[in-house]
Scaffold this active site. Structure first.
Site, short mmCIF file in Angstrom:
data_model
loop_
_atom_site.label_atom_id
_atom_site.label_comp_id
_atom_site.label_asym_id
_atom_site.label_seq_id
_atom_site.Cartn_x
_atom_site.Cartn_y
_atom_site.Cartn_z
N GLU A 111 0.80 -1.26 -0.16
CA GLU A 111 -0.11 -0.05 0.05
C GLU A 111 0.89 1.24 -0.08
OE1 GLU A 111 -2.95 -0.44 -0.82
OE2 GLU A 111 -3.06 -2.50 -0.24
N HIS B 253 1.56 2.14 -3.58
CA HIS B 253 0.32 2.94 -4.00
C HIS B 253 0.39 4.22 -3.50
CE1 HIS B 253 -1.85 -0.40 -6.07
NE2 HIS B 253 -2.02 -0.85 -5.07
#
Lengths: 493, 493
Positions: B262, B265
């Site tokens: 994550e 991202h």
């Protein structure tokens, strides 16, 4: 209902739904957001507010309001509130709204520095501009509503209350206080000094206890959260209320009583009528009404002898150590201490109204052009001395202490004391209506009280104005006698 | 820029700002919201989506798009992307959009039960309706864009990539896998069994370590939060990214590697060009591009020998106990384990593309009318056996496992593997361009890598399509050879 009313109901629901989104984003900004998110958050909130304003002031709204007809008491009240919101939103020219937003933001920023430096001169020009624009807004609102200019501002915070309602009540309180305060002080001086509450109070335990207490008072965490923020508040939406507090390891009362206060606000939101959700009539009845709900929980119920006894046992069980500091009488000496002081937010229940009365008179004089910003510090200090017999050593502890005026909020201050008085009046009525109320509170059980509040206040939404709501719940309009009787019983006997 | 372009830029910024509000409310719904807030949250999100759609499809947008002219590469790309968004939003009739929303929601709800019961028949009619509407949407999008129907759906997730680009790449991978998988399995079987990682891993320590690792990789918590949710994700906005993970006391790898994923991202969002914030060209270049950024961090960098050595030392220092389980080789045996399995989200790096290839072929066939929903389970099992040599024991481990189709997402699956391939290609280029890249990674320092990614990928926004972005960063369009070379080096040698 006719089609125009239906269209309006749909539109106001949409506006309210955007308001819910804003409420969650405001909560997030205070409780969760990293500092780097502030600029984008400002844009998001401004965009939502702009869309709400566009939806409320679109040309077809005026047409629908003219054509709309409503059947029944609730729908009729709803339509009247729609008309009110529309009138208040459309009577201010866009240029004035924008100038106000800019001036408020600029002044608030300078105020932070001025307060830190106790230097009123620094913020004086910015505050003068804020006041100038508030006078303009008040004049426009007055022309549209038929109210006096200051009343038109007050009406934005607590509909249906005017300076003429407040003035005699505040004058009576001033007289009461002049006699009561020396007596309360003498009584406190004669009592033993409070035993210190030992501490430290580990934050994790405080958090668990605060949650437990708010649940006892009636908050349902399937529809709520308790988090932390610098300034405690109640935000969110009726099915998802978000309350916050601030924990300090050395002090347990502030967080705990703060949570109980916010729980009162939260229960009001939770108890609003679901059938009228997102309609104007389904909202809380105003800021004074809201404050009455936080204060009846915090001040009336939870600082009562009955609840303090229960709370002391729970505190002792949680944090251990000696039992004596947690005795009811000792907690009362800490949490019901009366003292003249300069800072409103730290003031006790008895002197708090003096802080509000001063602000009410000064802000009204400023809006009515009888007081200029340049003369504010002197007027503040003089007024403070007249009410409480002391004067602040500097403006940081005087007219610079609150954000409100520096952020353009004029007409809001009276709500605090109207709420405190309404809380006492509601408590008196609840006691008369609900057998065993105080016995239940002594067991830490506030359900009899909150069930009565839900029926008499929460579920009424904005169907009734402030005075009619009190009439409905207590049989009379706002009457400061109940508050004074409460204070006499608690602080003078 | 001409006035029409300026008006469009203002409008698209407003639409994007509403999108930011939605993003925060989505994050809140997954990470913070009490269950009782779900219904109101649904209304809030639907209202915001409705307003975004109204702003995008208002009549004056078509006029402005016809009249707009842009100067320079970025503004021209921005205008082209505005036209693209407008075209995709206006070509679908409102009745179809509404029917799709309803059908997707109904199917998703039934799917949860069908999956729990491993009973495909239960969801079959609802899924058939979803597919029927997806075919209609694909046809309308195809007519408006000139693309083939399935390509028009893919284009909604990763602009500029069509089935014809993907098909040969996937076919080549299938061939590669048929030879590589048995070899990787034989190699793993010959290695010693991994020593168990002892545990338990207290959640508070995991949380601190996850945060530290994400900071090392480059996440700045002045502009980010790390929280918990059932399904980890990266949400929020470029200046306020919100990543989540899920902690289990007995397992440390899942949360940690999930956070690193994550973080990849999040860094992409953080690195998008500020000068084009809230404009189409300032957004990420598509879902495959986004997945390339999470996978280059998680799979390429953090599961490398170099980083695992560093990570093992930090894990041992954090959780104590024996050192041997935290040795690089042992961590690799846990976190780079190759095994044929039925569940995509648990699949290893080598077999994951097979899960995607199967879904790509099946969803394309469904959209093109070559496969009916009733025949899906059989086609799934047959295709799975052809790719991986095994077939799921039931549909819960087969065609019912993913939410995507049951929620109306067709054309998304290829992004996962395109992203994995792009990640390998970008890593190869970064190694060639940045001296000392792997030495830094061995010290837990990813800054040389992320600085290169920021320059070559993040700061490009959507200026370039997927293939041109890869050309810009690596000198060639998507080329699966780098991915296969990476897998060969990691799993076959």
């Amino acid at each position: 209902m006719n089609p125009a009313y239906q269209r309006l109901a749909t539109r106001f629901a949409r506006i309210a739904t955007l308001g819910e989104a804003s409420a969650m984003l405001h909560w997030d900004a205070s409780a969760m957001m990293p500092p780097g998110g502030a600029a984008a958050r400002g844009e998001q909130l401004a965009t939502l507010a702009g869309l709400q304003h566009e939806l409320l002031t679109a040309p077809e709204v005026a047409e629908d309001l003219a054509a709309a007809a409503a059947e029944g008491e609730w729908a009729s009240a709803n339509l009247a509130l729609m008309r009110r919101e529309h009138r208040r939103a459309t009577c201010l020219p866009t240029s004035l709204v924008e100038a106000t937003t800019r001036a408020n933001a600029a002044c608030e920023k300078i105020w932070r520095e001025a307060k830190a430096k106790a230097d009123f001169a620094l913020v004086r020009p910015a505050l003068a501009e804020v006041v100038r624009l508030q006078r303009e807004s008040a004049a426009a609102l007055a022309a549209a509503t038929g109210l006096a200019p200051y009343d038109a501002l007050m009406d934005g915070y607590q509909p249906g209350i005017a300076a003429a309602d407040v003035e005699p009540i505040f004058t009576a309180y001033e007289t009461f206080l002049a006699e009561a305060l020396p007596r309360a002080e003498a009584r406190a001086a004669a009592a033993p000094a409070p035993l210190p509450l030992p501490g430290p109070f580990p934050v994790a335990q405080q958090r668990a206890l605060c949650r437990e207490m708010s649940e006892r008072v009636g908050l349902d965490y399937d529809h709520a959260r308790l988090d932390e923020s610098l300034h405690p508040f109640c935000g969110g939406t009726p099915t998802d209320v978000r309350i916050t507090t601030f924990y300090a390891e050395q002090e347990v009362g502030k967080a705990l009583l703060g949570v109980l206060h916010e729980t009162g606000h939260a229960l009001y939101e939770r108890g609003l009528p679901e059938a009228w959700a997102r309609q104007p009539v389904g909202q809380a009845a105003g800021m004074a009404a809201h404050e009455s709900q936080s204060l009846i929980i915090e001040m009336q119920a939870c600082r009562s002898d009955a609840f303090l006894g229960f709370l002391g046992r729970r505190l002792h069980a949680t944090f251990g150590g000696e039992a004596a500091p947690y005795a009811r009488e000792n907690l009362a000496r800490h949490w019901r201490r009366v003292a003249r002081s300069f800072i409103r937010v730290d003031a006790d229940e008895l002197t708090y109204p003096a802080h509000v009365i001063l602000r009410f008179r000064l802000e009204r004089a400023m809006i009515e052009g009888r007081l200029e910003v340049a003369d504010l510090p002197a007027a503040w200090n003089e007024g403070f001395r007249a009410l409480l017999g002391i004067a602040p050593p500097d403006d940081a502890q005087g007219c610079l202490q609150d954000i409100h005026w520096h952020d353009g909020a004029f007409g809001y201050f009276p709500s605090y004391t109207l709420g405190a008085m309404a809380a006492a009046q509601l408590m008196q009525a609840a006691r008369a209506a609900v057998p065993g109320l105080d016995a239940a509170i002594a067991e830490g059980d506030l359900r009899p009280l909150t069930a009565w509040l839900r029926e008499k206040v929460h579920s009424q939404g904005s169907r009734l104005g402030f005075q009619d709501l009190l009439r409905h719940a207590t049989g009379k309009p706002l009457d400061p006698a109940d508050f004074m009787a409460h204070l006499s019983a608690r602080y003078l006997q």
